[in-house]
Design an enzyme around this catalytic site. Structure first.
Site, PDB file in Angstrom:
ATOM      1  N   SER A 187     -15.560  31.572  -9.856  1.00  0.00           N
ATOM      2  CA  SER A 187     -15.182  31.190  -8.280  1.00  0.00           C
ATOM      3  C   SER A 187     -16.102  30.273  -7.806  1.00  0.00           C
ATOM      4  CB  SER A 187     -15.169  32.634  -7.472  1.00  0.00           C
ATOM      5  OG  SER A 187     -14.668  32.252  -6.312  1.00  0.00           O
ATOM      6  N   ASP A 356      -4.144  35.889  -8.723  1.00  0.00           N
ATOM      7  CA  ASP A 356      -5.192  35.586  -8.111  1.00  0.00           C
ATOM      8  C   ASP A 356      -4.699  35.017  -6.560  1.00  0.00           C
ATOM      9  OD1 ASP A 356      -7.769  34.404  -6.842  1.00  0.00           O
ATOM     10  OD2 ASP A 356      -8.598  34.437  -9.010  1.00  0.00           O
ATOM     11  N   HIS A 389      -8.649  37.872  -8.876  1.00  0.00           N
ATOM     12  CA  HIS A 389      -9.842  37.562  -8.704  1.00  0.00           C
ATOM     13  C   HIS A 389     -10.909  38.202  -9.223  1.00  0.00           C
ATOM     14  CE1 HIS A 389     -11.676  33.710  -7.027  1.00  0.00           C
ATOM     15  NE2 HIS A 389     -12.701  34.558  -6.549  1.00  0.00           N
TER      16      HIS A 389
END
Ligand SMILES: *[C@@H]1O[C@H](CO)[C@@H](O)[C@H](O)[C@H]1NC(C)=O
Ligand SMILES: *[C@@H]1O[C@H](CO)[C@@H](O)[C@H](O)[C@H]1NC(C)=O
Ligand SMILES: *[C@@H]1O[C@H](CO)[C@@H](O)[C@H](O)[C@H]1NC(C)=O
Ligand SMILES: *[C@@H]1O[C@H](CO)[C@@H](O)[C@H](O)[C@H]1NC(C)=O
Length: 414
Positions: A187, A356, A389
């Protein structure tokens, strides 16, 4: 609203505003033994030593801690697992630096059981593992002159993590090992790497694995995230100013409650929709995660992310008007980061998930288009239809699907 249900609401919704958080959605589970003890995540309450000793005594890994001071005075804790459980640490074990995302810290790499956690898997496969904790997270709340309760302590965004924190940690690894390091980012950790690469600041890094790459954010698909980013940008600044953004603090809870009443935003139903439906999380891991996270970040950092969502451009922090930008950058608009400048021969492993909602597939494809002239033999792209995620960090099958591929990639590009 009764105190209890308010707390409950705040608890559920605090994740939602965190644009790039590693996010689980099964917060109810029974406890059990883990690599990480179930520490309370109270900021600053726990010394890194406690994590290190637990890692060593409970799981048979060596563990070292380092402090590194950035050129702007922040003192960061860095954890190292120099070798695998079986030992055998020869001299030239290739280092790997793990860089976490926003609103979490380095402990996210250790919440799964050892045989499923990336950090320990890498150590057991012959790597010298380094785990960073950026400024503001519980082990990295020190500064040469500023107290963390001083608003000046929170005057930074990911621009500064790129320029100061990441550079200092990479330098530390280089000093200690005499080698360039491999890198894994999740991320925000991918954003930090890509920006560093495009700015020519990754010369002491050999290769990078980018999990859930974050660069262009116009397609995040979650209602609350979009509302937070677009409609409430001004309010975030007005409410918090230059301050700590602590998801467990009262000010943030009140702010979130306001967001949750916004038309179209249902904080109860929104959770699975926010980061996407993680397919493969173990409830016990999620519980451990929740006891260790979330971590604070700077409000200014979230505003910077919100600017990316709103403007669709990847640039330095926008001070809001031409005069202020001129003062900081010498130009009236914040300078844009040009990811096409990422060196074409730099080895990149990139993995993204079909579910995601933060690192959205459409946004990743914009990024991939920018990287399309990358040397074919220096780039490997992996798409995992079922992953969202958090699966990349905590998924029970992440070892088989993602981590083994990373290890192979690092060995090929060592
Ligand atoms: C910040 O914390 C220190 C102790 O940690 C305290 O002495 C000081 O008064 C605090 N300052 C503010 C502005 O709260
Ligand atoms: C925050 O830092 C910037 C430089 O990055 C500086 O120009 C600004 O004055 C600082 N803000 C405050 C309120 O001190
Ligand atoms: C979840 O973790 C528990 C405890 O480690 C384990 O018994 C169980 O098999 C795990 N479930 C999955 C699907 O891995
Ligand atoms: C520009 O922004 C700065 C700080 O961000 C503020 O202090 C100043 O008043 C603004 N100027 C104008 C003309 O809006």
């Amino acid at each position: 609203m009764a105190a209890n249900s308010f707390l409950n609401l705040a608890f559920l919704s605090f994740y939602s505003v965190s644009l790039l958080l590693v996010l689980p959605f099964q917060p109810f589970a029974a406890s059990r033994g883990r690599f990480l003890p179930n520490y309370d995540a109270d900021n600053g309450a726990l010394p890194l030593t406690a994590i290190c000793s637990a890692a060593v005594t409970l799981n048979g890994y060596k563990c070292q801690e380092f402090d590194v001071t950035t050129d702007d005075g922040y003192v960061l804790s860095v954890l190292r697992i120099p070798e695998g459980r079986a030992g055998g640490g020869g001299p030239n074990r290739p280092p790997v630096l793990l860089q976490h995302g926003v609103l979490v810290d380095g402990m996210t790499w250790l919440v799964n059981p050892t045989e499923e956690s990336l950090a320990t898997i890498l150590a057991d496969n012959g790597f010298d593992v380094w785990i960073s904790n950026v400024r503001g997270t519980r082990f990295s709340r020190r500064h040469l002159t500023l107290d963390s309760n001083n608003s000046q302590f929170w005057n930074w965004t990911w621009d500064d993590l790129v320029t100061h924190d990441l550079q200092s940690v990479i330098e530390l690894v280089f000093q200690q090992t005499g080698q360039k390091t491999h890198y894994v980012g999740h991320s925000m950790g991918t954003l930090m790497a890509m920006v560093s690469l495009s700015e020519g600041k990754f010369d002491k890094v050999k290769s990078a694995a980018l999990l859930c790459p974050i660069a262009y954010l116009t397609h995040i698909t979650t209602a609350l995230g979009v509302v937070a980013a677009k409609a409430f940008l001004g309010e975030i600044i007005a409410t918090f100013g230059l301050a700590e953004f602590n998801l467990k603090g009262q000010a943030v809870a009140i702010f979130l409650k306001t967001l949750c009443t916004y038309p179209g935003v249902n904080c109860y139903d929104l959770l699975p929709a926010f980061t996407g439906n993680n397919c493969c999380l173990n409830a016990s891991t999620v519980e451990t995660f929740l006891k260790n996270e979330p971590q604070s970040t700077a409000t200014k950092n979230l505003v910077h992310f919100a600017q990316s969502v709103r403007n669709g451009v990847l640039s330095k922090y926008d001070y809001g008007n031409a005069t202020a930008n001129m003062e900081h950058y010498g130009v009236s608009k914040p300078p844009v980061y040009d990811l096409s400048k990422i060196p074409h021969d730099f080895p990149i492993f990139l993995s993204y998930g079909g579910q995601d909602a933060l690192s959205d597939v459409k946004d990743v494809r914009i990024l991939l288009d920018i990287l399309k002239s990358h040397d074919q033999d220096k780039m490997k792209v992996q798409y995992i239809e079922k992953y969202a995620h958090a699966d990349f960090i905590m998924g029970v099958d992440a070892k088989d699907i993602v981590y083994n591929e990373i290890i192979e990639f690092f060995r090929t590009h060592n």
